[in-house]
Motif scaffolding. Structure first.
Motif, PDB file in Angstrom:
ATOM      1  N   ARG A 164       0.984  -1.148  -0.064  1.00  0.00           N
ATOM      2  CA  ARG A 164       0.066  -0.113   0.139  1.00  0.00           C
ATOM      3  C   ARG A 164       0.782   1.118   0.018  1.00  0.00           C
ATOM      4  NH1 ARG A 164      -1.382   2.372   4.306  1.00  0.00           N
ATOM      5  NH2 ARG A 164      -2.815   4.105   4.204  1.00  0.00           N
ATOM      6  N   ARG A 165       0.866   2.288  -1.179  1.00  0.00           N
ATOM      7  CA  ARG A 165       1.772   3.271  -1.135  1.00  0.00           C
ATOM      8  C   ARG A 165       1.131   4.339  -1.847  1.00  0.00           C
ATOM      9  NH1 ARG A 165       4.394   4.423  -6.117  1.00  0.00           N
ATOM     10  NH2 ARG A 165       4.210   2.923  -7.590  1.00  0.00           N
ATOM     11  N   ASN A 166       1.560   5.672  -1.857  1.00  0.00           N
ATOM     12  CA  ASN A 166       1.060   6.738  -2.526  1.00  0.00           C
ATOM     13  C   ASN A 166       2.223   7.266  -3.743  1.00  0.00           C
ATOM     14  OD1 ASN A 166       2.951   8.267  -0.997  1.00  0.00           O
ATOM     15  ND2 ASN A 166       1.287   8.932   0.137  1.00  0.00           N
ATOM     16  N   HIS A 169      -5.521   7.810  -9.570  1.00  0.00           N
ATOM     17  CA  HIS A 169      -6.336   8.000 -10.897  1.00  0.00           C
ATOM     18  C   HIS A 169      -7.022   9.502 -10.856  1.00  0.00           C
ATOM     19  CE1 HIS A 169      -9.356   6.444  -8.169  1.00  0.00           C
ATOM     20  NE2 HIS A 169     -10.310   7.344  -8.833  1.00  0.00           N
ATOM     21  N   ASN A 170      -7.024   9.970  -9.695  1.00  0.00           N
ATOM     22  CA  ASN A 170      -7.410  11.552  -9.720  1.00  0.00           C
ATOM     23  C   ASN A 170      -6.392  12.702  -9.661  1.00  0.00           C
ATOM     24  OD1 ASN A 170     -10.371  10.927  -9.251  1.00  0.00           O
ATOM     25  ND2 ASN A 170      -9.856  10.288  -7.287  1.00  0.00           N
ATOM     26  N   GLY A 171      -5.108  12.200  -9.781  1.00  0.00           N
ATOM     27  CA  GLY A 171      -4.030  12.940  -9.797  1.00  0.00           C
ATOM     28  C   GLY A 171      -3.456  13.424  -8.487  1.00  0.00           C
ATOM     29  N   ASN A 172      -4.035  12.705  -7.314  1.00  0.00           N
ATOM     30  CA  ASN A 172      -3.586  13.182  -5.924  1.00  0.00           C
ATOM     31  C   ASN A 172      -2.356  12.478  -5.668  1.00  0.00           C
ATOM     32  OD1 ASN A 172      -3.355  13.240  -3.158  1.00  0.00           O
ATOM     33  ND2 ASN A 172      -5.738  12.978  -2.796  1.00  0.00           N
ATOM     34  N   ASP A 173      -1.219  13.129  -5.280  1.00  0.00           N
ATOM     35  CA  ASP A 173       0.167  12.393  -5.003  1.00  0.00           C
ATOM     36  C   ASP A 173       0.150  11.698  -3.599  1.00  0.00           C
ATOM     37  OD1 ASP A 173       0.454  14.576  -3.615  1.00  0.00           O
ATOM     38  OD2 ASP A 173       2.629  14.941  -4.557  1.00  0.00           O
ATOM     39  N   SER A 174      -0.692  12.121  -2.749  1.00  0.00           N
ATOM     40  CA  SER A 174      -0.652  11.758  -1.434  1.00  0.00           C
ATOM     41  C   SER A 174      -1.949  10.441  -1.277  1.00  0.00           C
ATOM     42  CB  SER A 174      -0.997  12.660  -0.326  1.00  0.00           C
ATOM     43  OG  SER A 174      -2.230  13.284  -0.513  1.00  0.00           O
ATOM     44  N   ALA A 175      -2.641  10.227  -2.084  1.00  0.00           N
ATOM     45  CA  ALA A 175      -3.589   9.073  -2.194  1.00  0.00           C
ATOM     46  C   ALA A 175      -3.251   8.111  -2.229  1.00  0.00           C
ATOM     47  CB  ALA A 175      -5.005   9.536  -2.903  1.00  0.00           C
ATOM     48  N   ARG A 179       4.191   9.520  -3.556  1.00  0.00           N
ATOM     49  CA  ARG A 179       5.184  10.315  -2.955  1.00  0.00           C
ATOM     50  C   ARG A 179       6.111   9.049  -2.380  1.00  0.00           C
ATOM     51  NH1 ARG A 179       2.048  14.312   0.786  1.00  0.00           N
ATOM     52  NH2 ARG A 179       1.237  15.972  -0.934  1.00  0.00           N
ATOM     53  N   SER A 180       5.987   8.099  -2.565  1.00  0.00           N
ATOM     54  CA  SER A 180       6.678   6.916  -1.769  1.00  0.00           C
ATOM     55  C   SER A 180       8.220   6.717  -2.502  1.00  0.00           C
ATOM     56  CB  SER A 180       5.986   5.568  -2.044  1.00  0.00           C
ATOM     57  OG  SER A 180       6.128   5.041  -3.416  1.00  0.00           O
ATOM     58  N   GLY A 181       8.674   7.333  -3.498  1.00  0.00           N
ATOM     59  CA  GLY A 181       9.734   7.116  -4.254  1.00  0.00           C
ATOM     60  C   GLY A 181      10.012   6.077  -4.868  1.00  0.00           C
ATOM     61  N   MET A 182       9.083   5.112  -5.235  1.00  0.00           N
ATOM     62  CA  MET A 182       9.191   3.812  -5.910  1.00  0.00           C
ATOM     63  C   MET A 182       9.006   4.009  -7.291  1.00  0.00           C
ATOM     64  SD  MET A 182       7.177   1.537  -3.158  1.00  0.00           S
ATOM     65  CE  MET A 182       7.543  -0.049  -4.279  1.00  0.00           C
ATOM     66  N   GLY A 183       8.851   5.039  -8.040  1.00  0.00           N
ATOM     67  CA  GLY A 183       8.524   5.291  -9.405  1.00  0.00           C
ATOM     68  C   GLY A 183       7.116   5.404  -9.589  1.00  0.00           C
ATOM     69  N   PRO A 184       6.777   5.252 -10.916  1.00  0.00           N
ATOM     70  CA  PRO A 184       5.464   5.609 -11.390  1.00  0.00           C
ATOM     71  C   PRO A 184       4.729   4.478 -10.889  1.00  0.00           C
ATOM     72  CG  PRO A 184       6.565   4.974 -13.261  1.00  0.00           C
ATOM     73  CD  PRO A 184       7.515   5.186 -11.747  1.00  0.00           C
ATOM     74  N   PRO A 185       3.194   4.796 -10.575  1.00  0.00           N
ATOM     75  CA  PRO A 185       2.517   5.977 -10.863  1.00  0.00           C
ATOM     76  C   PRO A 185       2.849   6.914  -9.843  1.00  0.00           C
ATOM     77  CG  PRO A 185       0.777   4.309 -10.112  1.00  0.00           C
ATOM     78  CD  PRO A 185       2.383   3.585 -10.264  1.00  0.00           C
ATOM     79  N   TYR A 186       3.014   8.384 -10.124  1.00  0.00           N
ATOM     80  CA  TYR A 186       3.168   9.242  -9.075  1.00  0.00           C
ATOM     81  C   TYR A 186       1.955   9.837  -8.429  1.00  0.00           C
ATOM     82  CZ  TYR A 186       7.708   8.741 -11.019  1.00  0.00           C
ATOM     83  OH  TYR A 186       9.149   8.194 -11.185  1.00  0.00           O
ATOM     84  N   SER A 187       0.595   9.238  -8.643  1.00  0.00           N
ATOM     85  CA  SER A 187      -0.426   9.898  -8.170  1.00  0.00           C
ATOM     86  C   SER A 187      -1.462   8.902  -8.546  1.00  0.00           C
ATOM     87  CB  SER A 187      -0.925  11.305  -8.779  1.00  0.00           C
ATOM     88  OG  SER A 187      -1.346  10.918  -9.986  1.00  0.00           O
TER      89      SER A 187
END
Length: 138
Positions: A32-34, A46-52, A36-44
């Motif tokens: 489970r990640r978002n 499906h709504n474009g929220n990078d913290s979701a 911002r996790s630094g693991m590569g794409p996706p960086y957000s």
């Protein structure tokens, strides 16, 4: 989102696994990640929220497979159709995402949808409709 009696249950991973998925811990391979996790794409999400939060295969699992199982759903009939809409992201040409249906009376899993080889690097959505005369898992 899971439809039943015209109510719709949204399933996200903001606090933990959602109700539709088995309460047991994540099976090996899923994290489970978002964005911002630094693991590569996706960086957000499906709504474009990078913290979701969303579920992702861990980097160590790139060459093997991992399964997610839902809780048991009740049989469907004319009044109760089960519709599941989900968002997915495939970032490898060799990746395949399969949705399977397992009726409780059967040992085998029947594949009801799959997609592979789409190196799109974008979120896509799909809706599947399930009819089953007995209890089942997806």
């Amino acid at each position: 989102c899971f439809n039943s009696d015209s109510s719709c249950e949204k399933c996200d991973f903001e606090t933990d696994l959602c109700k539709a998925l088995r309460e047991s811990n994540l099976q090996p391979g899923w994290i489970r990640r978002n964005g911002r996790s630094g693991m590569g794409p996706p960086y957000s999400d499906h709504n474009g929220n990078d913290s979701a939060y969303f579920l992702s295969l861990s980097p160590e699992m790139r060459s093997s497979s991992a399964t997610l199982r839902t809780n048991v759903f009740l049989p469907t009939d004319k009044e109760h159709v089960c519709q599941i809409t989900f968002h997915y992201w495939i970032s490898q040409m060799s990746g395949t995402l399969v949705v399977g249906l397992q009726k409780l009376s059967e040992d085998t899993i029947t594949n009801i949808w799959q997609v592979s080889g789409e190196l799109q690097n974008q979120w896509k959505a799909n809706t599947i409709t399930i009819n089953s005369t007995e209890k089942y898992e997806v």
